[in-house]
Structures are given as structure tokens and as C-alpha cells.
Design a protein around this motif. Structure first.
Motif, PDB file in Angstrom:
ATOM      1  N   ARG A  13       0.917  -1.241   0.062  1.00 18.06           N
ATOM      2  CA  ARG A  13       0.005  -0.081  -0.026  1.00 18.06           C
ATOM      3  C   ARG A  13       0.720   1.213  -0.002  1.00 18.06           C
ATOM      4  N   ILE A  14       1.938   1.266   0.802  1.00 19.08           N
ATOM      5  CA  ILE A  14       2.883   2.168   0.746  1.00 19.08           C
ATOM      6  C   ILE A  14       3.465   2.657  -0.751  1.00 19.08           C
ATOM      7  N   ILE A  15       3.901   1.472  -1.423  1.00 18.66           N
ATOM      8  CA  ILE A  15       4.439   1.467  -2.639  1.00 18.66           C
ATOM      9  C   ILE A  15       3.624   2.319  -3.465  1.00 18.66           C
ATOM     10  N   ASP A  16       2.144   1.594  -3.568  1.00 17.20           N
ATOM     11  CA  ASP A  16       1.207   1.927  -4.326  1.00 17.20           C
ATOM     12  C   ASP A  16       0.848   3.657  -4.247  1.00 17.20           C
ATOM     13  N   ALA A  17       0.668   3.976  -2.837  1.00 15.50           N
ATOM     14  CA  ALA A  17       0.463   5.381  -2.445  1.00 15.50           C
ATOM     15  C   ALA A  17       1.690   6.202  -3.094  1.00 15.50           C
ATOM     16  N   THR A  18       2.975   5.805  -2.816  1.00 13.91           N
ATOM     17  CA  THR A  18       3.914   6.616  -3.370  1.00 13.91           C
ATOM     18  C   THR A  18       4.056   6.744  -4.750  1.00 13.91           C
ATOM     19  N   ARG A  19       3.652   5.753  -5.522  1.00  9.91           N
ATOM     20  CA  ARG A  19       3.658   5.797  -6.961  1.00  9.91           C
ATOM     21  C   ARG A  19       2.539   6.687  -7.365  1.00  9.91           C
ATOM     22  N   ALA A  20       1.369   6.725  -7.067  1.00 12.01           N
ATOM     23  CA  ALA A  20       0.295   7.418  -7.100  1.00 12.01           C
ATOM     24  C   ALA A  20       0.655   8.860  -7.107  1.00 12.01           C
ATOM     25  N   LEU A  21       1.344   9.243  -5.736  1.00  4.18           N
ATOM     26  CA  LEU A  21       1.650  10.572  -5.434  1.00  4.18           C
ATOM     27  C   LEU A  21       2.567  11.317  -6.246  1.00  4.18           C
ATOM     28  N   LEU A  22       3.717  10.410  -6.665  1.00  4.58           N
ATOM     29  CA  LEU A  22       4.739  10.853  -7.433  1.00  4.58           C
ATOM     30  C   LEU A  22       3.915  11.492  -8.755  1.00  4.58           C
ATOM     31  N   ALA A  23       3.157  10.563  -9.275  1.00  3.83           N
ATOM     32  CA  ALA A  23       2.532  11.004 -10.462  1.00  3.83           C
ATOM     33  C   ALA A  23       1.632  12.292 -10.409  1.00  3.83           C
ATOM     34  N   GLU A  24       0.991  12.353  -9.519  1.00  4.32           N
ATOM     35  CA  GLU A  24      -0.118  13.491  -9.258  1.00  4.32           C
ATOM     36  C   GLU A  24       0.535  14.696  -8.946  1.00  4.32           C
ATOM     37  N   SER A  25       1.422  14.557  -7.746  1.00  2.00           N
ATOM     38  CA  SER A  25       1.858  15.833  -7.061  1.00  2.00           C
ATOM     39  C   SER A  25       3.283  15.983  -7.219  1.00  2.00           C
ATOM     40  N   GLY A  26       4.073  14.976  -8.040  1.00  2.00           N
ATOM     41  CA  GLY A  26       5.379  15.346  -8.154  1.00  2.00           C
ATOM     42  C   GLY A  26       6.403  15.070  -6.631  1.00  2.00           C
ATOM     43  N   LEU A  27       7.467  15.413  -6.988  1.00  2.00           N
ATOM     44  CA  LEU A  27       8.436  14.950  -5.719  1.00  2.00           C
ATOM     45  C   LEU A  27       8.028  15.705  -4.647  1.00  2.00           C
ATOM     46  N   ASP A  28       7.910  17.030  -4.870  1.00  2.00           N
ATOM     47  CA  ASP A  28       7.682  18.017  -3.869  1.00  2.00           C
ATOM     48  C   ASP A  28       6.278  17.603  -2.879  1.00  2.00           C
ATOM     49  N   GLY A  29       5.289  17.245  -3.857  1.00  2.00           N
ATOM     50  CA  GLY A  29       4.233  16.969  -3.059  1.00  2.00           C
ATOM     51  C   GLY A  29       4.029  15.508  -2.384  1.00  2.00           C
ATOM     52  N   THR A  30       5.072  14.788  -2.745  1.00  2.00           N
ATOM     53  CA  THR A  30       5.123  13.449  -2.097  1.00  2.00           C
ATOM     54  C   THR A  30       5.946  13.577  -0.694  1.00  2.00           C
ATOM     55  N   THR A  31       5.266  14.023   0.086  1.00  2.00           N
ATOM     56  CA  THR A  31       5.715  14.052   1.665  1.00  2.00           C
ATOM     57  C   THR A  31       5.466  12.822   2.280  1.00  2.00           C
ATOM     58  N   LEU A  32       6.087  12.715   3.443  1.00  2.00           N
ATOM     59  CA  LEU A  32       5.773  11.288   4.156  1.00  2.00           C
ATOM     60  C   LEU A  32       4.371  11.533   4.811  1.00  2.00           C
ATOM     61  N   ALA A  33       3.926  12.777   4.932  1.00  2.00           N
ATOM     62  CA  ALA A  33       2.606  12.823   5.555  1.00  2.00           C
ATOM     63  C   ALA A  33       1.585  12.564   4.416  1.00  2.00           C
TER      64      ALA A  33
END
Lengths: 181, 181
Positions: A13-33
Motif C-alpha cells: 500500500r505504501i508503494i502504491d501510494a508513493t507511486r500515485a503521489l509521485l505521478a499526481e503531485s511530483g516529488l515535492d508533493g510526495t511528503t511522508l504525511a
DNA sequence: ACGCTTATTGAGCGACCCCTCAAGTTTTGA
DNA sequence: TCAAAACTTGAGGGGTCGCTCAATAAGCGT
């Protein structure tokens, strides 16, 4: 004792969430929170499964790169055209992840020794695969010359990728295809 | 009323401090506190003269790029070889600043609209100068074809620069010189 | 020499970030 | 079945960063 089923699911789930966030919000938007929110976990769980946020991001990027490998088993049957095709496929098929890779390579590669070494090593492996494929196609060629030409070919691909990742208007696959002779 | 002499001096000290820091400590090390420390001022003075930290960094980068322009007056007498030479001069002569430009273009260009637009515009101007120089050398050439070739040439230069900025071992000027025909 | 503008300072605001940890809960294998 | 291992949570630590502002000092044209 190994890992629990619950942990394996959470990790995915973490990996999927990270991948989705990277695509949607970029590196800056992919915070731990943001990752934890989307995976519906607390930060502590994240750090039970990963050593750092960076680890999760790098894992996602590596998976995306491996997914387009034309010769995953490294048998040595790929041609230069195959390798260029894989490069094009990655940049046009996963532009968001390609952007992340570029950012990680530039930022980390400048100031973070481990990241820098990994980027250099990755380039070196890629250079060798391209060069070996070129030498298989023409075993009589001067290896020295082929290495130089390959270095230039890769630079052109990187430059075109760089260009298209910054400018959506740019026709990457059309221009890059020109390089397949 | 205009600017005081004192303000002009302080402004120059800020620029010098920023340039030195960018070269010594990279973009990450160039914090507002570090700039102010080295310029021996307080943050308030900085913001009396600049709107943001980013403005000072971009100014330093722009100055360095302008400094190698083979045709500052834009008379239109530069050749493709001149332009490639200027590119090589910038990357090998000011590698630290070139690194900063790359970082700003990649990071800002991805998420910051104004920066993105400036990077695209800068590329466009450079593309036109290279293409115009190529057309002056051979007015009979197909302009469409020349534009495409120029785009590829610039991509190769960017890719080689990228490579050498990450890997000090790489012989940028030697490889890039291969591109001058 | 005076009054308006500009410059400088010191103190600190507020937002954001990655990460930690003790304490409880669930899973697992023997 | 039961203890050890793995997992999860809630609360919060510790840090960096860019930037602001009222008050004081200095510079400048007239």
C-alpha cells in the motif's frame, strides 16, 4: 521470523501510494504525511517497513525502469533499436516517473554521495548494454569509436528526454526515433 | 529618489556572497542565512534589496551565462562553432554555476510556472540562434530539417553537459568538440 | 541644516519537514 | 496454546527554512 502478511500488504500500500503521489503531485508533493495519509497508516508503520522516505521513492522509480527492460534476464539478445525503444517507452509511457528520476539524479547526484554513485553506476550499465548491442550488430567496428558514439547517443537521448519532460509540447518519440538508423 | 550608494554596495556584496556560496556549497548550501552571514548583513537588508532568495540566485546564473555570449549585441555574426564553443566554455569554465542552472531548470521547471516559462523561453532563444547560424552557413538547406537537426544538437550538448556535471571524470569538451563539423 | 527617503538591525513568526518511541495489538510458528 | 516477533498507533521531538516588521540609523537633495 520473517515478515507478516499484514506487513507485506502495508508495504504494498505504501508503494502504491508513493507511486500515485509521485505521478499526481511530483516529488515535492510526495511528503511522508501525504504517503501515510493515502496509505491510511501512521508514520511509525512506514518506518517499520522502510528506512527512509527516499527508499520508497527510489524503489518506485527502479520498478518503473525495470518494467520496460527489453531483456530483463540480461541474455544479451537486445538490439540498439530495442534499447532506444525501451528508453522511449519509459519516457513517454511513464513521464511522471521519468521526471522524478531526473530530479533525483540531478538533486541527489549533486550533493548525495550514495545517490551519485548509484546514478553513475546506472549510466555505466546502460552504456555497456548499448555498446555491446552495437558491437553485436557490427563486430568489425572499432570498439573505442563505438563507445564514444554510444556515449553521444545516450547524451542525445537524455537531452531529448530532458527537453520533453520540461515541455509537454515537444514530440519526444518522433525526434528520438530519428536516432534509430 | 533612487538607491543609495550604501545600498548599491550591499547589493553587490550579496551577489558576490551568493555566487561564492553557490560555487562552494551548491544550491542546498546557499541558504538565506549563509548568504547574509557571508555578506555580513541581516536578513532584513537582503529583503530591502531583493524580493526573494531565488531572485539573487537567478541573477547570478544569468550573469554567468551572459558572460560567455559570443555575440552579446546580437548582431548575428556568430557561427554554430562559436555557439558550441560558448556552451563548452560555460560548462567547463563555470561548472558550479552550470550545475546550479541545471538544478534550477529541473526543480523549478517542473513545479514553478514562472521558472518553467523562463527555461522554455531561454531554450527557444538558444534554438533560434543555433538554427539561424546554421542557415547562414548554408542558406540552401531545408529550414525544417535544420530546425530538427539543431534540436538534436542542442539535446546532445545538454546530455553531455548533464553527464559531465554529474561525473567529473567525463571529458566534456573533448566529446562535445566531436559535434563541431 | 533639515526633512524625506533609504538602509540596517534584532527579534522572531509560522510553516513545513523527516523521523522517533513507548505502549498496546495482532500475527505467527512451534 | 502461548510466547516471541512483527505490526500499529498517538503523540511529539528537533530541526531548517524563507521571510516579516517595528524601530533606529544613515544618506541625500534642496
Amino acid at each position: 521470523m520473517g515478515r507478516n502478511q499484514s506487513g507485506i500488504r502495508t508495504r504494498q500500500r505504501i508503494i502504491d501510494a508513493t507511486r500515485a503521489l509521485l505521478a499526481e503531485s511530483g516529488l515535492d508533493g510526495t511528503t511522508l504525511a501525504a504517503i501515510c495519509d493515502r496509505a491510511e497508516i501512521r508514520a511509525g508503520s512506514f518506518y517499520n517497513l522502510f528506512d527512509s522516505k527516499e527508499d520508497a521513492v527510489l524503489l518506485v522509480v527502479r520498478e518503473a525502469i525495470d518494467a520496460v527492460d527489453p531483456d530483463p534476464a540480461h541474455v544479451g539478445t537486445d538490439t540498439v533499436a530495442d534499447l532506444i525503444g525501451a528508453y522511449i517507452k519509459f519516457v513517454t509511457g511513464e513521464p511522471a516517473i521519468a521526471r522524478i528520476y531526473l530530479q533525483v539524479a540531478v538533486n541527489g547526484g549533486m550533493s548525495d554521495k550514495p545517490i551519485h554513485d548509484r546514478v553513475i553506476a546506472h549510466h555505466q550499465r546502460r552504456l555497456e548494454r548499448f555498446r555491446d548491442a552495437a558491437l553485436r550488430a557490427d563486430p568489425t567496428a572499432d570498439p573505442e569509436r563505438v563507445t564514444l558514439d554510444t556515449e553521444i547517443l545516450l547524451a542525445t537521448l537524455h537531452g531529448l528526454a530532458f527537453r520533453s519532460l520540461l515541455d509537454d509540447e515537444f514530440d519526444f518519440s518522433g525526434t528520438a526515433s530519428e536516432l534509430i538508423t
